[in-house]
Scaffold this motif. Structure first.
Motif, PDB file in Angstrom:
ATOM      1  N   PHE A  55     -10.958 -14.215 -10.855  1.00 10.88           N
ATOM      2  CA  PHE A  55      -9.689 -13.835 -10.688  1.00 10.88           C
ATOM      3  C   PHE A  55      -9.285 -13.232 -11.963  1.00 10.88           C
ATOM      4  CE2 PHE A  55      -5.097 -14.351 -10.023  1.00 10.88           C
ATOM      5  CZ  PHE A  55      -5.041 -13.763  -8.872  1.00 10.88           C
ATOM      6  N   VAL A  77      -7.972  -9.108 -12.272  1.00 15.72           N
ATOM      7  CA  VAL A  77      -6.870  -8.739 -12.586  1.00 15.72           C
ATOM      8  C   VAL A  77      -6.709  -7.809 -13.799  1.00 15.72           C
ATOM      9  CG1 VAL A  77      -4.526  -9.491 -13.482  1.00 15.72           C
ATOM     10  CG2 VAL A  77      -5.669 -10.564 -11.474  1.00 15.72           C
ATOM     11  N   ALA A 116      -8.668  -4.329 -12.983  1.00 22.16           N
ATOM     12  CA  ALA A 116      -7.675  -3.681 -12.084  1.00 22.16           C
ATOM     13  C   ALA A 116      -6.724  -3.243 -12.812  1.00 22.16           C
ATOM     14  CB  ALA A 116      -7.259  -4.453 -10.847  1.00 22.16           C
ATOM     15  N   GLY A 166      -7.672   0.609 -13.267  1.00 19.84           N
ATOM     16  CA  GLY A 166      -6.826   1.104 -12.104  1.00 19.84           C
ATOM     17  C   GLY A 166      -5.589   1.687 -12.432  1.00 19.84           C
ATOM     18  N   LEU A 167      -4.967   0.893 -13.244  1.00 19.91           N
ATOM     19  CA  LEU A 167      -3.391   1.099 -13.507  1.00 19.91           C
ATOM     20  C   LEU A 167      -3.241   2.055 -15.131  1.00 19.91           C
ATOM     21  CD1 LEU A 167      -1.712  -1.915 -12.164  1.00 19.91           C
ATOM     22  CD2 LEU A 167      -2.104   0.076 -10.817  1.00 19.91           C
ATOM     23  N   PRO A 227      -9.577   3.527  -8.203  1.00 15.55           N
ATOM     24  CA  PRO A 227      -8.728   2.833  -7.348  1.00 15.55           C
ATOM     25  C   PRO A 227      -8.425   1.305  -7.614  1.00 15.55           C
ATOM     26  CG  PRO A 227     -10.560   3.599  -6.153  1.00 15.55           C
ATOM     27  CD  PRO A 227     -10.748   3.761  -7.441  1.00 15.55           C
ATOM     28  N   PRO A 228      -7.154   0.846  -8.045  1.00 15.07           N
ATOM     29  CA  PRO A 228      -7.221  -0.567  -8.501  1.00 15.07           C
ATOM     30  C   PRO A 228      -7.257  -1.494  -7.250  1.00 15.07           C
ATOM     31  CG  PRO A 228      -5.104   0.418  -8.017  1.00 15.07           C
ATOM     32  CD  PRO A 228      -5.927   1.577  -8.124  1.00 15.07           C
ATOM     33  N   THR A 229      -7.153  -1.200  -6.072  1.00 13.82           N
ATOM     34  CA  THR A 229      -7.505  -2.061  -4.914  1.00 13.82           C
ATOM     35  C   THR A 229      -8.423  -1.099  -3.627  1.00 13.82           C
ATOM     36  OG1 THR A 229      -5.811  -1.570  -3.240  1.00 13.82           O
ATOM     37  CG2 THR A 229      -5.418  -3.178  -5.032  1.00 13.82           C
ATOM     38  N   ALA A 230      -8.887  -1.714  -2.747  1.00  8.36           N
ATOM     39  CA  ALA A 230      -9.499  -0.987  -1.746  1.00  8.36           C
ATOM     40  C   ALA A 230      -8.865  -1.108  -0.568  1.00  8.36           C
ATOM     41  CB  ALA A 230     -10.996  -1.622  -1.397  1.00  8.36           C
ATOM     42  N   VAL A 231      -7.237  -1.210  -0.684  1.00  8.92           N
ATOM     43  CA  VAL A 231      -6.591  -1.217   0.492  1.00  8.92           C
ATOM     44  C   VAL A 231      -6.607  -0.137   1.341  1.00  8.92           C
ATOM     45  CG1 VAL A 231      -4.372  -0.168  -0.778  1.00  8.92           C
ATOM     46  CG2 VAL A 231      -4.191  -2.052   1.194  1.00  8.92           C
ATOM     47  N   GLY A 232      -6.780  -0.240   2.571  1.00 12.20           N
ATOM     48  CA  GLY A 232      -6.804   0.802   3.632  1.00 12.20           C
ATOM     49  C   GLY A 232      -7.896   1.986   3.481  1.00 12.20           C
ATOM     50  N   ALA A 233      -8.834   1.659   2.449  1.00 14.58           N
ATOM     51  CA  ALA A 233      -9.943   2.618   2.285  1.00 14.58           C
ATOM     52  C   ALA A 233     -11.124   2.342   3.239  1.00 14.58           C
ATOM     53  CB  ALA A 233     -10.359   2.821   0.825  1.00 14.58           C
ATOM     54  N   VAL A 242     -14.012   2.755  -4.597  1.00 14.42           N
ATOM     55  CA  VAL A 242     -13.104   1.645  -4.250  1.00 14.42           C
ATOM     56  C   VAL A 242     -13.842   0.368  -4.509  1.00 14.42           C
ATOM     57  CG1 VAL A 242     -11.469   2.435  -2.748  1.00 14.42           C
ATOM     58  CG2 VAL A 242     -13.397   1.223  -1.765  1.00 14.42           C
ATOM     59  N   LEU A 250      -8.331 -10.315  -3.974  1.00 12.97           N
ATOM     60  CA  LEU A 250      -8.065  -9.372  -5.319  1.00 12.97           C
ATOM     61  C   LEU A 250      -7.827  -7.864  -4.874  1.00 12.97           C
ATOM     62  CD1 LEU A 250      -6.536 -10.280  -7.735  1.00 12.97           C
ATOM     63  CD2 LEU A 250      -8.915 -10.152  -8.761  1.00 12.97           C
ATOM     64  N   VAL A 305      -8.446  -6.677  -1.677  1.00 15.66           N
ATOM     65  CA  VAL A 305      -8.159  -6.252  -0.448  1.00 15.66           C
ATOM     66  C   VAL A 305      -9.255  -5.613   0.334  1.00 15.66           C
ATOM     67  CG1 VAL A 305      -6.271  -5.431   1.014  1.00 15.66           C
ATOM     68  CG2 VAL A 305      -5.871  -5.568  -1.225  1.00 15.66           C
ATOM     69  N   ARG A 311       2.031   4.539   3.548  1.00 11.95           N
ATOM     70  CA  ARG A 311       1.449   3.321   3.668  1.00 11.95           C
ATOM     71  C   ARG A 311       2.059   2.108   3.043  1.00 11.95           C
ATOM     72  NH1 ARG A 311      -4.686   4.037   1.468  1.00 11.95           N
ATOM     73  NH2 ARG A 311      -5.435   4.861   3.616  1.00 11.95           N
ATOM     74  N   LYS A 351      -6.722  -5.546   9.213  1.00 15.89           N
ATOM     75  CA  LYS A 351      -6.972  -4.218   8.146  1.00 15.89           C
ATOM     76  C   LYS A 351      -5.759  -3.418   8.304  1.00 15.89           C
ATOM     77  CE  LYS A 351     -10.452  -1.250   6.239  1.00 15.89           C
ATOM     78  NZ  LYS A 351     -11.441  -0.387   6.771  1.00 15.89           N
ATOM     79  N   GLU A 358       1.166   3.877   8.253  1.00 14.80           N
ATOM     80  CA  GLU A 358       0.192   2.910   8.283  1.00 14.80           C
ATOM     81  C   GLU A 358       0.377   1.598   7.493  1.00 14.80           C
ATOM     82  OE1 GLU A 358      -3.657   4.354   6.347  1.00 14.80           O
ATOM     83  OE2 GLU A 358      -4.786   2.626   7.061  1.00 14.80           O
ATOM     84  N   VAL A 398      -0.818  -1.695   6.202  1.00 17.78           N
ATOM     85  CA  VAL A 398      -2.274  -2.363   5.759  1.00 17.78           C
ATOM     86  C   VAL A 398      -1.938  -3.603   5.270  1.00 17.78           C
ATOM     87  CG1 VAL A 398      -3.348   0.014   4.939  1.00 17.78           C
ATOM     88  CG2 VAL A 398      -2.021  -1.345   3.393  1.00 17.78           C
ATOM     89  N   GLU A 418      -2.809 -11.111  -1.249  1.00 16.65           N
ATOM     90  CA  GLU A 418      -2.606 -11.435  -2.429  1.00 16.65           C
ATOM     91  C   GLU A 418      -1.584 -10.585  -3.017  1.00 16.65           C
ATOM     92  OE1 GLU A 418      -3.396 -14.208  -4.943  1.00 16.65           O
ATOM     93  OE2 GLU A 418      -4.828 -13.997  -3.440  1.00 16.65           O
ATOM     94  N   ALA A 470      -2.692  -7.726  -5.516  1.00 17.97           N
ATOM     95  CA  ALA A 470      -3.027  -6.771  -4.705  1.00 17.97           C
ATOM     96  C   ALA A 470      -2.049  -5.730  -4.212  1.00 17.97           C
ATOM     97  CB  ALA A 470      -3.849  -7.147  -3.828  1.00 17.97           C
ATOM     98  N   SER A 476      -0.802  -4.101  -7.335  1.00 15.13           N
ATOM     99  CA  SER A 476      -1.585  -2.920  -7.813  1.00 15.13           C
ATOM    100  C   SER A 476      -1.954  -1.654  -7.171  1.00 15.13           C
ATOM    101  CB  SER A 476      -3.045  -3.613  -8.062  1.00 15.13           C
ATOM    102  OG  SER A 476      -3.226  -4.578  -8.641  1.00 15.13           O
ATOM    103  N   GLN A 522      -1.642   3.808  -4.011  1.00 15.01           N
ATOM    104  CA  GLN A 522      -2.392   3.638  -2.674  1.00 15.01           C
ATOM    105  C   GLN A 522      -1.462   3.287  -1.558  1.00 15.01           C
ATOM    106  OE1 GLN A 522      -5.257   0.828  -4.294  1.00 15.01           O
ATOM    107  NE2 GLN A 522      -6.796   2.116  -3.975  1.00 15.01           N
TER     108      GLN A 522
END
Lengths: 318, 526
Positions: A151, A155, A158, A162-163, A169-175, A183, A263, A265, B57, B220, B241, B243, B247, B250, B253, B259
């Motif tokens: 963890f 963090v 990321a 990432g930042l 990309p810091p997360t894989a959200v929606g990718a 990602v 973490l 996503v 998003r 998702k 969208e 999503v 967390e 997350a 971030s 994103q």
């Protein structure tokens, strides 16, 4: 020929044992989830614990039937290849598994692709320079990295890549990892970080032992080149313990990557499992237990086969 | 392309002028409108011209398996936000938790307040069919199905659905089981969405909401697209969208990394770290979550009202808000619904008074009192608040033993068991709070407050037509609770959402789950 039958016999016995182990795990999981306080009806009711509503949900979900009866029903379905349906959404459990399988397997495969050459390479490198500054630095580094929780490392990475630097990309959200493999980089880094330490140290120790063994000395006396001795004679022996550790890593990658999935996503099996436990969605938890059980058994079987192939003398032990 | 953009810009300009005019009017008209709304439209006007287009998003905490597009089965914030994008309710709650007409254009009760005539506005479902009285009755009957388990079922209980009928295509007549002055609250209840008649599958949901269905992967993402025919005017955004990122780190971030452009539910610590640095905009929605403790008034030691009064005086509310909520909130006054319609704001703010608390405990013969405080990490700040209160109680000679329970089953565990427990509630009208939690027959009466005269006051309020008289009755009920109730309400937590700087039109007033919360049809990207 006799050797092949013996081998098949051995695999058969191992598979049978694995089947028993899986069944035991599933029963155990069922008992454990039953022992958890509250059931799906209570979890669903949340902060509106209207007793009448809970009773109604319980009746609608068949939770008012005895536990043994529900388990037998489920087991009967399993024999027919039916994993049952979720208590919460009514969708088939198989959907949950297939949905979570893709991201997790992608992540696991990517991790293994990086992990294998990296840990073997590092292990061999350290063994060659045993006691030297490089060996000592790498040893200290692997120990240090191994002691950082996923963890925290996640963090940290990321935030840094990432930042701050904005490289990844810091997360894989929606990718979709297939179209945007970037990602996956940070999650894979985090996942690799711990097993690479254990496996490379096992390879290193195995290599040092093997290099000191009489057969290597004999090969060297025959004038076999150093590289050949190292890669074809010593390494296979060094890999046997590492292969077994790798099998354990595979199980861990499937079920133990929950932190990394949360973490970054990634909606994989770990996330599905956590949600299912929180919702007391017993059929989904059981379905996961079956899958994890089967994968663990198969991975360990594979590892034992590899160990036997590389170091047949260890057979007595296995 | 250019041609189109300029046309759109002009329309946007007209819209903004209209908003600004409305705001000016509201300001010059004085204070008849509620202040929250005025401030909101002013914010919108200041933020500039709404621009059309773009994809937003939004990241929410989700429930994986729990996620559903059946709007009646909504249980989580993300479900509610999705349902709001795709569907409408007859009414929804304004920032002061008073019902605001939505699909219902207006409502009129009869003389005895037990029959209500609802007139529907002209609106259409995404497939072009008009929203009719039959759709409303079908939706309500589906929710209230005795075999079903939908959450809004309890809210719809006052309606006699068998006797209710469609007067014509646009008029519904609801027969109630008893007089109910606050009936419009039912129309705005959580999950009381209107679906087309005979809908039973929600794989490709069809609603009357501002967005139409695009695609859905449970756990998702959900993609919705602009509904150009929306009755309230088409949304500015082309697409939203939703999503899921459970967390909090997350969600943060993803927002910081560009994103997502909207992150729901951040912690006060995150907000403080990034507020005012230009990378993200932090929006604090006040009055979203009430924080407190429940004392069970039917068992020792809290069956003695002096003990309850002593506990009211033990709490140092400022310290609790600063410690357990990291300062992101305001102090409470042992009453639910600060800032909402009918809130008794005239009562003096209670402060810590340990001497008086000790004296009360002595009078009640409860010196050296020991109580167990049940808590669990079921909501932000619960365990922290319990620890802080334990210290405060010790100063008054009360030993509080904190027992941390299971968060998944917490609410059921404390409903009937124990004597003293952490408590939290989302926003709802004060009337709902009373009817669900403080009447003898309430289903979630955690304080076991069962008082005949209090029940009578409530019934009296519900058969009173005049709003002023009703307000006076609500004040009497609240005074009673303030004096000797079982809810020790020490604070109200802000709900924290954050957006990318390009996102405009986010309401800064709406408590979570009210009309203007998560209203993506009102947002635009600059």
């Amino acid at each position: 020929m006799a050797r092949v039958t013996r081998q098949l016999n051995w695999i058969g016995r191992r598979l049978l044992l694995g089947l028993g182990q899986t069944a035991a795990v599933v029963l155990f999981i069922f008992v454990l989830t039953e022992a958890l306080p509250g059931d799906a009806a209570v979890a669903l009711a949340g902060d509106q614990p209207d007793p009448e509503r809970i009773a109604r949900i319980r009746a609608a979900l068949d939770l008012d039937r005895p536990a043994a009866e529900r388990f037998l029903d489920w087991a009967a379905g399993l024999v027919r290849g039916d994993l049952g349906t979720s208590l919460v959404s009514g969708r088939p459990v198989a959907d949950y598994l297939t949905g979570g399988f893709g991201p997790t397997v992608t992540l696991a495969c990517a991790t293994l692709l990086v992990l294998l050459p990296l840990s073997v390479g590092l292990g061999v490198l350290c063994a060659r320079r045993e006691g030297g500054p490089l060996d000592r630095t790498l040893s200290a580094l692997t120990l240090a990295v191994h002691s950082v929780p996923e963890f925290a490392l996640g963090v940290l990475l990321a935030t840094l890549f990432g930042l701050w630097l904005g490289w990844l990309p810091p997360t894989a959200v929606g990718a979709d990892p297939v179209t945007e493999p970037a990602v996956l980089v940070l999650p894979v880094l985090v996942l690799v970080s711990r097993p690479v330490c254990t496996i490379s140290r096992l390879v290193r120790a195995g290599m040092i032992d093997a290099m000191a063994s009489p057969y290597v000395a004999q090969a060297q006396r025959y004038g076999v080149s150093g590289a050949r001795v190292r890669w074809t004679h010593a390494l296979p022996n060094a890999l046997a313990p590492a292969a077994q550790q790798l099998a354990r890593t595979c199980d861990w990658l499937l079920s133990g990557v929950i932190v990394v999935e949360a973490l970054f996503v990634i909606p994989g099996l770990g996330t599905v499992l956590i949600d299912a436990v929180a919702a007391r969605d017993v059929p989904v938890v059981q379905g996961m237990a079956v899958v994890f059980g089967v994968v663990t058994v198969l991975a360990n079987l594979g590892a034992d086969l590899v160990a036997r192939r590389f170091a047949p003398r260890a057979e007595a032990v296995a | 392309m250019n041609q189109r953009r300029s046309g759109l810009a002009r329309r946007g300009f007209l819209l903004a002028t209209a908003t600004a005019t409305a705001a000016a009017l509201a300001l010059t008209a004085g204070c008849s409108a509620d202040t929250g709304k005025t401030a909101d439209s002013k914010n919108a006007a200041e933020a500039g011209t709404p621009k059309r287009g773009g994809t937003l998003r939004a990241a929410f905490a989700g429930g994986g398996a729990n996620e559903t597009l059946d709007p009646h089965a909504a249980n989580l914030f993300v479900d509610a936000a999705r349902a709001k994008a795709l569907y409408d309710k007859l009414a929804d709650f304004g920032t002061d938790l008073a019902p605001v007409p939505r699909l219902a254009e207006r409502w009129e009760p009869n003389e005895t307040l037990d029959t209500w005539k609802i007139t529907l506005r002209k609106a259409a479902f995404h497939d072009g069919r008009p929203v009719t009285a039959e759709d409303v009755l079908y939706s309500y009957r589906r929710i209230a199905d005795p075999k079903g388990t939908f959450r809004a079922k309890a809210s719809l209980e006052p309606i006699d659905l068998a006797a209710s009928r469609a007067l014509d295509a646009n008029t519904v007549e609801f027969k109630l089981k008893r007089p109910y002055a606050e009936f419009p609250n039912v129309l705005a209840a959580f999950g009381a969405y209107i679906v087309p008649k005979d809908t039973s599958s929600f794989d490709r949901p069809v609603g009357s909401g501002p967005f139409t269905f695009g695609s859905f992967t449970p756990g998702k993402s959900l993609i919705v697209k602009r509904n150009d025919a929306y009755w309230e005017g088409a949304p500015h955004l082309d697409q939203v969208e939703f999503v899921v990122a459970t967390e909090e780190s997350a969600r943060t971030s993803a927002l910081l990394g560009g994103q997502v452009q909207y992150a729901h539910e951040l912690t006060p610590a995150t907000a403080r770290t990034h507020e005012g640095k230009g990378k993200i905009e932090v929006v604090r929605l006040p009055g979203s979550s009430m924080q407190g403790f429940v004392m069970k008034t039917d068992r020792p030691p809290f069956n003695d009202k002096r003990v309850r009064q002593a506990f009211f005086l033990i709490a140092d509310r400022k310290e609790l808000v600063d410690g357990a909520l990291s300062g992101a909130g305001e102090v409470g006054n042992d009453l639910f619904g600060k800032g909402y319609q009918y809130y008794a704001s005239g009562l003096p703010q209670r402060t810590q008074d340990l001497d008086r608390a000790r004296a009360l405990l002595k009078e009640a013969g409860a010196e050296n009192l020991k109580v167990t405080l049940d808590t669990a990490p079921a909501a932000t700040g619960f365990v922290e608040a319990a620890g802080i209160f334990k210290e405060q109680a010790a100063k008054a000679g009360v030993t509080v033993e904190v027992k941390v329970g299971n968060k998944d089953t917490y609410w059921k565990d404390i409903l009937n068991n124990g004597t003293f427990a952490s408590y939290r509630s989302g926003s709802m009208p004060i009337e709902s709070h009373i009817s669900q939690r403080l009447l003898t027959g309430s289903t979630t009466n955690a304080t076991k407050w069962q008082q005949k005269d209090f029940d009578d006051l409530y019934q009296q309020a519900q058969s009173t037509r005049d709003e002023k008289e009703r307000a006076a009755l609500y004040e009497r009920m609240q005074r009673r609770l303030y004096d000797e109730g079982g809810f020790l309400i020490w604070g109200f937590a802000d709900w924290i959402v954050a957006t990318a700087p390009a996102v405009h039109g986010v309401s800064k007033q709406a408590p979570a789950n009210t009309l203007d919360w998560a209203r993506f049809d009102r947002l635009w990207l600059a």
